[in-house]
Design a protein around this motif. Sequence first.
Motif, PDB file in Angstrom:
ATOM      1  N   LYS A 233       0.717  -1.249  -0.084  1.00 40.50           N
ATOM      2  CA  LYS A 233      -0.471   0.005  -0.172  1.00 40.50           C
ATOM      3  C   LYS A 233       0.972   1.318  -0.292  1.00 40.50           C
ATOM      4  CE  LYS A 233      -4.218  -2.291  -0.193  1.00 40.50           C
ATOM      5  NZ  LYS A 233      -5.064  -2.150  -1.514  1.00 40.50           N
ATOM      6  N   LEU A 234       2.420   0.982   0.471  1.00 35.60           N
ATOM      7  CA  LEU A 234       2.887   2.367   1.008  1.00 35.60           C
ATOM      8  C   LEU A 234       3.441   2.533  -0.977  1.00 35.60           C
ATOM      9  CD1 LEU A 234       4.588   4.764   2.107  1.00 35.60           C
ATOM     10  CD2 LEU A 234       6.422   3.045   2.379  1.00 35.60           C
ATOM     11  N   GLY A 235       3.602   1.092  -1.385  1.00 40.73           N
ATOM     12  CA  GLY A 235       4.588   1.471  -2.556  1.00 40.73           C
ATOM     13  C   GLY A 235       2.881   1.949  -3.994  1.00 40.73           C
ATOM     14  N   GLU A 236       1.494   1.558  -3.423  1.00 40.83           N
ATOM     15  CA  GLU A 236       0.895   2.350  -4.502  1.00 40.83           C
ATOM     16  C   GLU A 236       0.547   3.786  -4.200  1.00 40.83           C
ATOM     17  OE1 GLU A 236      -2.694   0.946  -3.251  1.00 40.83           O
ATOM     18  OE2 GLU A 236      -1.909  -1.164  -3.954  1.00 40.83           O
ATOM     19  N   LEU A 237       1.031   4.602  -2.907  1.00 41.97           N
ATOM     20  CA  LEU A 237       0.856   5.666  -3.097  1.00 41.97           C
ATOM     21  C   LEU A 237       1.999   6.585  -3.098  1.00 41.97           C
ATOM     22  CD1 LEU A 237       0.454   8.655  -0.808  1.00 41.97           C
ATOM     23  CD2 LEU A 237       1.156   7.569   0.463  1.00 41.97           C
ATOM     24  N   VAL A 256     -12.148   6.349  -4.919  1.00 44.94           N
ATOM     25  CA  VAL A 256     -12.162   5.284  -5.814  1.00 44.94           C
ATOM     26  C   VAL A 256     -12.565   5.849  -8.008  1.00 44.94           C
ATOM     27  CG1 VAL A 256     -13.009   3.443  -7.193  1.00 44.94           C
ATOM     28  CG2 VAL A 256     -12.295   3.227  -4.598  1.00 44.94           C
ATOM     29  N   ARG A 257     -13.919   6.600  -8.011  1.00 42.49           N
ATOM     30  CA  ARG A 257     -14.298   7.091  -9.169  1.00 42.49           C
ATOM     31  C   ARG A 257     -13.199   8.296  -9.760  1.00 42.49           C
ATOM     32  NH1 ARG A 257     -17.330   9.990  -4.698  1.00 42.49           N
ATOM     33  NH2 ARG A 257     -17.067  12.099  -4.620  1.00 42.49           N
ATOM     34  N   ASP A 258     -12.121   8.926  -9.290  1.00 39.67           N
ATOM     35  CA  ASP A 258     -11.471   9.780  -9.479  1.00 39.67           C
ATOM     36  C   ASP A 258     -10.445   8.742 -10.205  1.00 39.67           C
ATOM     37  OD1 ASP A 258     -11.862  11.612  -8.077  1.00 39.67           O
ATOM     38  OD2 ASP A 258     -11.049  11.257  -6.364  1.00 39.67           O
ATOM     39  N   LEU A 259     -10.033   7.403 -10.239  1.00 42.37           N
ATOM     40  CA  LEU A 259      -9.279   6.746 -11.049  1.00 42.37           C
ATOM     41  C   LEU A 259     -10.046   6.423 -13.072  1.00 42.37           C
ATOM     42  CD1 LEU A 259      -6.542   4.694 -11.783  1.00 42.37           C
ATOM     43  CD2 LEU A 259      -8.292   3.236 -11.059  1.00 42.37           C
ATOM     44  N   THR A 294       0.744   5.747 -15.307  1.00 37.80           N
ATOM     45  CA  THR A 294       0.537   4.712 -16.900  1.00 37.80           C
ATOM     46  C   THR A 294      -0.647   3.954 -16.955  1.00 37.80           C
ATOM     47  OG1 THR A 294       1.646   2.803 -15.053  1.00 37.80           O
ATOM     48  CG2 THR A 294       3.715   4.574 -16.659  1.00 37.80           C
ATOM     49  N   PRO A 295      -0.490   2.251 -17.804  1.00 32.92           N
ATOM     50  CA  PRO A 295      -1.514   1.468 -17.813  1.00 32.92           C
ATOM     51  C   PRO A 295      -1.362   0.522 -16.871  1.00 32.92           C
ATOM     52  CG  PRO A 295      -0.569   1.799 -19.960  1.00 32.92           C
ATOM     53  CD  PRO A 295       0.355   2.523 -19.578  1.00 32.92           C
ATOM     54  N   ALA A 296      -0.072   0.089 -16.530  1.00 34.02           N
ATOM     55  CA  ALA A 296       0.412  -0.592 -15.014  1.00 34.02           C
ATOM     56  C   ALA A 296       0.085  -0.258 -14.002  1.00 34.02           C
ATOM     57  CB  ALA A 296       2.077  -1.159 -15.052  1.00 34.02           C
ATOM     58  N   LEU A 297      -0.139   0.594 -13.997  1.00 32.54           N
ATOM     59  CA  LEU A 297      -0.502   1.378 -12.242  1.00 32.54           C
ATOM     60  C   LEU A 297      -2.132   1.468 -12.462  1.00 32.54           C
ATOM     61  CD1 LEU A 297      -0.162   2.742  -9.483  1.00 32.54           C
ATOM     62  CD2 LEU A 297       0.361   5.270 -11.024  1.00 32.54           C
ATOM     63  N   ALA A 298      -2.611   1.989 -13.397  1.00 29.37           N
ATOM     64  CA  ALA A 298      -3.706   1.955 -13.279  1.00 29.37           C
ATOM     65  C   ALA A 298      -4.413   0.180 -12.815  1.00 29.37           C
ATOM     66  CB  ALA A 298      -4.279   2.215 -14.853  1.00 29.37           C
ATOM     67  N   GLU A 299      -3.297  -0.494 -13.886  1.00 28.23           N
ATOM     68  CA  GLU A 299      -4.899  -1.098 -13.344  1.00 28.23           C
ATOM     69  C   GLU A 299      -4.268  -1.763 -12.633  1.00 28.23           C
ATOM     70  OE1 GLU A 299      -3.596  -6.215 -15.596  1.00 28.23           O
ATOM     71  OE2 GLU A 299      -2.770  -4.550 -16.717  1.00 28.23           O
ATOM     72  N   ARG A 300      -3.339  -1.545 -11.741  1.00 20.67           N
ATOM     73  CA  ARG A 300      -2.617  -2.154 -10.058  1.00 20.67           C
ATOM     74  C   ARG A 300      -4.120  -1.659  -9.265  1.00 20.67           C
ATOM     75  NH1 ARG A 300       1.162  -3.497  -7.062  1.00 20.67           N
ATOM     76  NH2 ARG A 300       3.315  -4.244  -8.732  1.00 20.67           N
ATOM     77  N   LEU A 301      -3.882  -0.441  -9.146  1.00 27.58           N
ATOM     78  CA  LEU A 301      -4.597   0.616  -8.851  1.00 27.58           C
ATOM     79  C   LEU A 301      -6.596  -0.119  -8.870  1.00 27.58           C
ATOM     80  CD1 LEU A 301      -3.600   4.221  -8.998  1.00 27.58           C
ATOM     81  CD2 LEU A 301      -3.409   2.556  -7.386  1.00 27.58           C
ATOM     82  N   ALA A 302      -6.654  -0.139  -9.791  1.00 25.62           N
ATOM     83  CA  ALA A 302      -8.272  -0.375 -10.318  1.00 25.62           C
ATOM     84  C   ALA A 302      -8.833  -1.742  -9.387  1.00 25.62           C
ATOM     85  CB  ALA A 302      -8.431  -1.068 -11.783  1.00 25.62           C
ATOM     86  N   LYS A 303      -7.241  -2.946  -9.715  1.00 25.25           N
ATOM     87  CA  LYS A 303      -7.628  -4.452  -8.648  1.00 25.25           C
ATOM     88  C   LYS A 303      -7.489  -4.436  -7.767  1.00 25.25           C
ATOM     89  CE  LYS A 303      -4.828  -8.609  -8.470  1.00 25.25           C
ATOM     90  NZ  LYS A 303      -4.165  -9.715  -8.709  1.00 25.25           N
ATOM     91  N   ALA A 304      -6.246  -3.483  -6.572  1.00 26.00           N
ATOM     92  CA  ALA A 304      -7.082  -3.004  -5.453  1.00 26.00           C
ATOM     93  C   ALA A 304      -8.058  -1.845  -4.850  1.00 26.00           C
ATOM     94  CB  ALA A 304      -5.265  -1.859  -5.136  1.00 26.00           C
ATOM     95  N   PRO A 313     -12.181   5.774  -0.532  1.00 24.84           N
ATOM     96  CA  PRO A 313     -10.776   6.128  -1.250  1.00 24.84           C
ATOM     97  C   PRO A 313      -9.901   5.612  -1.812  1.00 24.84           C
ATOM     98  CG  PRO A 313     -10.535   6.535   1.402  1.00 24.84           C
ATOM     99  CD  PRO A 313     -12.135   5.869   0.616  1.00 24.84           C
ATOM    100  N   LEU A 314      -9.468   6.517  -2.669  1.00 25.88           N
ATOM    101  CA  LEU A 314      -8.723   5.069  -3.718  1.00 25.88           C
ATOM    102  C   LEU A 314      -6.981   4.710  -3.248  1.00 25.88           C
ATOM    103  CD1 LEU A 314      -8.063   3.660  -6.764  1.00 25.88           C
ATOM    104  CD2 LEU A 314      -6.551   5.884  -7.487  1.00 25.88           C
ATOM    105  N   LEU A 315      -6.488   4.997  -2.169  1.00 34.77           N
ATOM    106  CA  LEU A 315      -5.172   5.006  -1.380  1.00 34.77           C
ATOM    107  C   LEU A 315      -5.388   4.968  -0.498  1.00 34.77           C
ATOM    108  CD1 LEU A 315      -3.189   7.060  -3.697  1.00 34.77           C
ATOM    109  CD2 LEU A 315      -3.358   4.678  -4.045  1.00 34.77           C
ATOM    110  N   VAL A 316      -5.312   3.606   0.060  1.00 36.22           N
ATOM    111  CA  VAL A 316      -5.532   3.268   1.936  1.00 36.22           C
ATOM    112  C   VAL A 316      -4.370   2.625   2.356  1.00 36.22           C
ATOM    113  CG1 VAL A 316      -8.002   2.847   1.509  1.00 36.22           C
ATOM    114  CG2 VAL A 316      -5.898   0.955   1.693  1.00 36.22           C
TER     115      VAL A 316
END
Length: 423
Positions: A233-237, A256-259, A294-304, A313-316
């Motif tokens: 989670k720190l990595g995502e932030l 979440v809707r901001d992604l 990047t698409p990779a980060l977007a995919e990771r955030l969407a999955k989380a 909240p998108l980032l927790v």
Amino acid sequence: MAKPRNYSLETPTARLKLDIRKKPHWQRLGPGLSLGYRRNEGAGTWSIRAADGQGGEWLKKFGIADDFAKADGKAVFNYGQAVTEARKLVRGGDEDEVEEEQGNKPVTLGIAMDRYKDDLVSRGAGASNATTPKGHLPAALLSKPVPLLDSQELRKWRDGMLAKMAPASVNRYCKVIKAALNLAAKADRRIKNEHAWTTGLQLLPDANEVNNVILTNPQVIRFVGAAYAHDAKLGELTDVLAQSGARPSQAARLYVRDLIAHKTEPRLMMPKSAKGGGLNRTSKKVERYSVHITPALAERLAKAAKGRPASAPLLVRSNGKTWGVDGKGVSDDYREDVAEVVKAIGLDPDEVTLYALRHSSIVRNLLLNIPIRVVAASHNTSVAEIERTYSKFITEHSGNLSRRALLDHEAPQPADNVVPMAA
């Protein structure tokens, strides 16, 4: 309330019989409060000695005794007036009066800081903007009524803070404390000593020298990778901050809707920071601006975020809580972990923080010849701030551009081994 009897202090004749000395003669007025009279060669002075609630006490001179001049109850006080004034300054009046009129009690610096915190929260700002500076104020100052503050004690505190933090940080704290005191003075017309903090908390000169840490691209990549290795989670932030160049406090307010998880052009609708104060903080913080990821980060955030409502909240954090809750600032939740990450990649945690990712993003954009106005807009700042903070890199950036416009008017010189042919 009856005045305590003290025959050696009650009349000018009795007071003038006392020895001239620096140490005042004290009369107890109640728990934690005493009135002092200092015998001078000229007119004596009245002082207050009050407990600070932490085992200490503070002293403050507030007027002249009527040893030679007629008492007026404003600058010159007889004994009875001095007793009343001391109680009023510290407790709002005599004990029986205070019990009926608690709202009349003069506000202390500590209460002023608390009220300023409440004001910040009501305007959508973080409480830590007030609680952090308050934590550096000693009990003797926090317990002192605002009308009794003087410039010398505030200046002494300000200068003493230089041994603990950088001048720019001291200035930030001074600004907060002055704002709290100005708010208190605005609410209470009895507070007329604004000079105490405008002078005592005057900003230090030449304290705004920029010392931003700029990381190389490989260092940023290692930073993000180490953050993921330390805590997902720190990595995502960290990843969001590295790619967007946003402030941590902004990323923490993403929903979440901001992604916008577009397959080829994903982006985040980043909340604005509302820096600069003002009364419209809340409305400014609702506004969004688009930043690419990047698409990779977007995919990771969407999955989380899968299964969470759009308003979540998108980032927790790993414990499921939002970054910067429970009355704390965002940095309070990650500071120690980020220090370990920075150490892991061989950098100094006293120098490198998550903010280095923002500085590095801005500089990376400048060196790629992206127009300064675009860089400012995509990082939620101003052109003026970019120019002030990153002038060194702007010079390099503009130098590369202006070199293209050089007009070389010198005729090329013939080479030494070229022989002109005969006509």
